[in-house]
Design an enzyme around this catalytic site. Structure first.
Site, PDB file in Angstrom:
ATOM      1  N   ASP A 121       0.844  -1.197   0.000  1.00  0.00           N
ATOM      2  CA  ASP A 121       0.000   0.000   0.000  1.00  0.00           C
ATOM      3  C   ASP A 121       0.876   1.242   0.000  1.00  0.00           C
ATOM      4  O   ASP A 121       1.948   1.253  -0.603  1.00  0.00           O
ATOM      5  CB  ASP A 121      -0.940  -0.041   1.212  1.00  0.00           C
ATOM      6  CG  ASP A 121      -2.298   0.565   0.925  1.00  0.00           C
ATOM      7  OD1 ASP A 121      -2.362   1.797   0.795  1.00  0.00           O
ATOM      8  OD2 ASP A 121      -3.284  -0.174   0.827  1.00  0.00           O
ATOM      9  N   HIS A 157      -3.221   6.087   3.746  1.00  0.00           N
ATOM     10  CA  HIS A 157      -4.127   5.032   3.301  1.00  0.00           C
ATOM     11  C   HIS A 157      -3.744   3.671   3.878  1.00  0.00           C
ATOM     12  O   HIS A 157      -4.574   2.944   4.424  1.00  0.00           O
ATOM     13  CB  HIS A 157      -4.116   4.983   1.775  1.00  0.00           C
ATOM     14  CG  HIS A 157      -5.107   4.055   1.158  1.00  0.00           C
ATOM     15  ND1 HIS A 157      -4.810   2.752   0.836  1.00  0.00           N
ATOM     16  CD2 HIS A 157      -6.396   4.244   0.779  1.00  0.00           C
ATOM     17  CE1 HIS A 157      -5.869   2.176   0.283  1.00  0.00           C
ATOM     18  NE2 HIS A 157      -6.835   3.058   0.236  1.00  0.00           N
ATOM     19  N   SER A 413     -11.133  -0.644  -0.825  1.00  0.00           N
ATOM     20  CA  SER A 413      -9.836  -0.729  -0.148  1.00  0.00           C
ATOM     21  C   SER A 413      -9.988  -1.166   1.300  1.00  0.00           C
ATOM     22  O   SER A 413      -9.099  -1.811   1.859  1.00  0.00           O
ATOM     23  CB  SER A 413      -9.133   0.635  -0.169  1.00  0.00           C
ATOM     24  OG  SER A 413      -8.569   0.906  -1.420  1.00  0.00           O
TER      25      SER A 413
END
Length: 540
Positions: A121, A157, A413
């Site tokens: 990620d 994120h 996600s």
């Protein structure tokens, strides 16, 4: 005898007429389109081409090019609030995560200890609620200043994704907890929207403590690209903690212009993890979306070879199904076998378990990309997870748009890590199961949709059921044959008002029925006409 000969002639005539009718209809049937004859779709649409293992590339363990930071990293700010998030996310209650954890703890003494989950990620921040269970995996963007590889999350994120998998709050009042709170996270920073290719003379990056650049609204339906706001400290001081925006683009897309992150480095990481046996599970909440035009790119071939190799090494590979945006159209075409959008790595469903998103009503989230490759589904809206800002010890449940407009965190996600966490629990409880066995257990125990074969193109085999996955006895695991039903593709043709084929088929069927009726009437009339007349009693 005469009547018998006439009846035999009638049968020969009937047979000849039937043969003629079949002969008339057969050429028509041969001209029907592929969908009407059950033929597979043409081109590389729903199904990718065979794996080309010559495309397997070595892991360079470094960025594919030089990148420079263009925006300030996600950071804390003072919002004048004093809120502590104590409620459990709806997804935890919906999936009965606490019960699932109790089952595994009773059997093993922990909730996922000794299970390693690789998070590919934007990096993962060492949040205190990881209790030092986050390890350095690799760095494919830029070497962070003073931090191990992969342990800087400039975008914010990856930390949220990892938090859903393995966060373990130290405050009993906080309802949020990761699905497998004793698992180990290995962080690989593979992409960033705060970095761009460095095609100019070197210049100092923006200060992470300075005022971040304002964001813009992400595309409708996408997962927000702006880092989250923290509504309080959770297990910390309880003071007002917020996270200012650090980037301005929507989604987490690979190969996006002006950002860091390519399919090539993704393939390298997957291959390297498998080759070095670094993890049991790989979570990829990143993807590449493009039009389905009947081709496969070199980068896609590299990822396909990498996931195939990793799966052969016993690694469970889980990926987000993707978010529909203006640049990633939803697959809402009539023929599901010919999608207009391809998402990688979910496209390679033979080796990847892709995860769609549902909302709090249990319905398919409107942004979750549909496709024949969708494996299962999990909660993907109103997300609560760890605040990714450096120095934070709390939670986040909002993102900021335009610097001051708050919106909820959502996206496939964040559905994917729910499944990765479940895979870690299954791995811990059923240590003898291989990767395919873990994936099959998750699929077979999911809440199957009311569709042929127990799956559809929206939620795959259904919303995951962690308690069932950890308790149900599966016939397929004790020697009886109980395979997952083969996917049933939609048989409806695309709508086409100019296509005369359906009318030809209907008229042919009607004509055939009329011919058969006329033949039957003719035969019955002939039989009656040639039957010997009944005579009355003989008079004496």
């Amino acid at each position: 005898m005469a009547a018998t000969r006439r009846f035999g002639a009638t049968r020969r005539t009937t047979t000849a007429l039937l043969a003629g009718t079949v002969g008339l209809l057969t050429p028509l049937a041969m001209t029907l389109p592929g969908w009407a004859q059950g033929a597979p779709s043409d081109g590389y649409f729903a199904t990718p081409p065979p794996v080309d293992m010559s495309k397997l590339i070595p892991d360079s363990r470094q960025p594919d090019k030089k990148y420079k930071q263009q925006k300030g990293c996600v950071q804390r700010s003072t919002l004048g609030q004093n809120i502590v998030l104590k409620n459990r996310p709806w997804g935890q209650d919906y999936l009965q995560i606490s019960k699932a954890q109790e089952i595994v703890k009773a059997a093993t003494g922990s909730a996922g200890a000794n299970v390693r989950v690789a998070v590919v990620d934007t990096g993962v921040t060492q949040h205190p609620w990881f209790q030092n269970r986050v390890k350095s995996g690799g760095e494919y963007v830029a070497k962070p200043n003073g931090k191990p590889d992969g342990l800087e999350d400039c975008d914010g994120h990856g930390t949220e994704v990892a938090g859903i998998i393995a966060a373990k709050p130290d405050n009993a009042e906080v309802g949020f907890v990761g699905v497998a709170p004793d698992a180990t996270i290995l962080s690989y920073r593979q992409l960033s929207e705060n970095y761009e290719p460095d095609n100019t003379p070197s210049s100092p990056p923006p200060s992470s403590s300075g005022t971040p650049s304002s964001g813009t609204n992400p595309p409708s339906g996408s997962e927000s690209a702006l880092p989250p706001s923290t509504q309080g400290g959770g297990g910390g001081s309880g003071e007002s903690d917020g996270t200012s925006p650090g980037q301005s683009n929507g989604g987490r897309q690979l190969e996006k212009a002006g950002t860091a992150g390519t399919l090539k480095t993704l393939a390298e990481i997957i291959h390297g993890i498998a080759e070095r046996h670094e993890a049991d599970i790989i979570n990829m909440s990143v993807d590449n979306c493009r039009p389905a035009d009947g081709r496969i790119t070199e980068g896609e071939q590299q990822v396909q070879a990498a996931v195939h190799f990793a799966a052969s090494q016993g690694i469970v590979i889980i990926a987000a199904a993707g978010n529909a945006t203006d640049t990633c159209p939803q697959n809402d075409q009539p023929d599901a076998r010919k999608p207009k959008t391809i998402v990688t790595p979910p496209w390679f469903a033979d080796d990847v378990l892709s995860v769609g998103a549902i909302d709090e009503t249990g319905s398919v989230a409107p942004f979750s990309v549909h496709g024949p490759w969708v494996g299962v589904a999990a909660p993907g809206t109103k997300i609560i997870s760890l605040d990714p800002a450096e120095g934070s010890d709390g939670l986040a449940n909002l993102t900021f748009e335009n610097g001051d407009k708050a919106s909820e965190i959502q996206g496939t996600s964040f559905a994917a890590p729910y499944v990765s966490g479940l895979a870690a629990l299954v791995k811990a409880k059923y240590s003898k199961l291989d990767a395919k066995g873990i994936i099959n257990r998750i699929k077979e125990t999911a809440q199957h949709p009311a569709a042929p074969g127990g799956r559809d193109n929206y939620v795959g085999y259904g919303v995951i059921d962690p308690v069932a996955a950890l308790t149900q006895s599966l016939p397929s695991e004790v020697g009886n044959q109980a395979p997952i039903p083969a996917p049933q593709q939609a048989q409806l043709p695309p709508a086409n008002p100019n296509d005369s084929t359906p009318m030809i088929v209907a008229l042919a069927g009607t004509g055939g029925g009329l011919v058969a009726l006329l033949i039957t009437l003719f035969v019955m009339r002939t039989i009656r006409r040639n039957r010997p007349a009944e005579t009355g009693p003989t008079r004496r």
